[in-house]
Design a protein around this motif. Structure first.
Motif, PDB file in Angstrom:
ATOM      1  N   PHE A   1      51.783  38.472  35.034  1.00  0.00           N
ATOM      2  CA  PHE A   1      52.238  37.087  34.967  1.00  0.00           C
ATOM      3  C   PHE A   1      52.016  36.420  36.317  1.00  0.00           C
ATOM      4  CE2 PHE A   1      54.795  39.740  32.189  1.00  0.00           C
ATOM      5  CZ  PHE A   1      54.691  39.078  30.977  1.00  0.00           C
ATOM      6  N   LEU A   2      51.607  35.155  36.277  1.00  0.00           N
ATOM      7  CA  LEU A   2      51.474  34.326  37.471  1.00  0.00           C
ATOM      8  C   LEU A   2      52.257  33.040  37.235  1.00  0.00           C
ATOM      9  CD1 LEU A   2      47.620  34.531  38.064  1.00  0.00           C
ATOM     10  CD2 LEU A   2      49.357  35.552  39.507  1.00  0.00           C
ATOM     11  N   VAL A   3      52.953  32.580  38.239  1.00  0.00           N
ATOM     12  CA  VAL A   3      53.657  31.306  38.181  1.00  0.00           C
ATOM     13  C   VAL A   3      52.860  30.331  39.044  1.00  0.00           C
ATOM     14  CG1 VAL A   3      55.781  30.086  38.801  1.00  0.00           C
ATOM     15  CG2 VAL A   3      55.884  32.396  37.838  1.00  0.00           C
ATOM     16  N   GLY A   4      52.673  29.118  38.528  1.00  0.00           N
ATOM     17  CA  GLY A   4      51.895  28.134  39.260  1.00  0.00           C
ATOM     18  C   GLY A   4      52.544  26.769  39.256  1.00  0.00           C
ATOM     19  N   VAL A   5      52.206  26.005  40.286  1.00  0.00           N
ATOM     20  CA  VAL A   5      52.641  24.614  40.394  1.00  0.00           C
ATOM     21  C   VAL A   5      51.378  23.768  40.523  1.00  0.00           C
ATOM     22  CG1 VAL A   5      53.884  22.926  41.805  1.00  0.00           C
ATOM     23  CG2 VAL A   5      54.829  25.214  41.483  1.00  0.00           C
TER      24      VAL A   5
END
Length: 91
Positions: free
Chosen positions: A61-65
């Motif tokens: 999983f990757l979290v991005g803005v």
């Protein structure tokens, strides 16, 4: 941080103060055919639950803005959080 419950994974993360006013997206890998790899979360989100996972498979999983949304969108991505022995692919 992750909490692996088999078909359900709970994820949480910290956001820098200046990123809390932006929407957050979550990228999952792998995905089944027809599924979307990126899910939009709310503005400033710091937790989510991902359901419907194969309890025997590994995931990253990757979290991005998103910093700029255009033809060439720019996203600031986190380091990958992988579970069950999954390895992140090099970008």
């Amino acid at each position: 941080m992750t909490a692996d419950q088999g078909a359900l994974v709970e994820l949480s993360w910290a956001l820098p103060a200046n990123a809390r006013r932006y929407p957050v997206v979550l990228q999952r890998s792998p995905v089944a055919k027809g599924e979307q790899p990126i899910t939009a979360l709310g503005q400033g989100a710091t937790t989510t639950r991902v359901a419907g996972l194969d309890p025997g498979a590994g995931y990253c999983f990757l979290v991005g803005v998103p910093l700029r949304i255009s033809e060439q969108t720019t996203v600031a991505w986190s380091k990958p959080a992988c579970i069950r022995g999954a390895k992140a692919r090099r970008q």
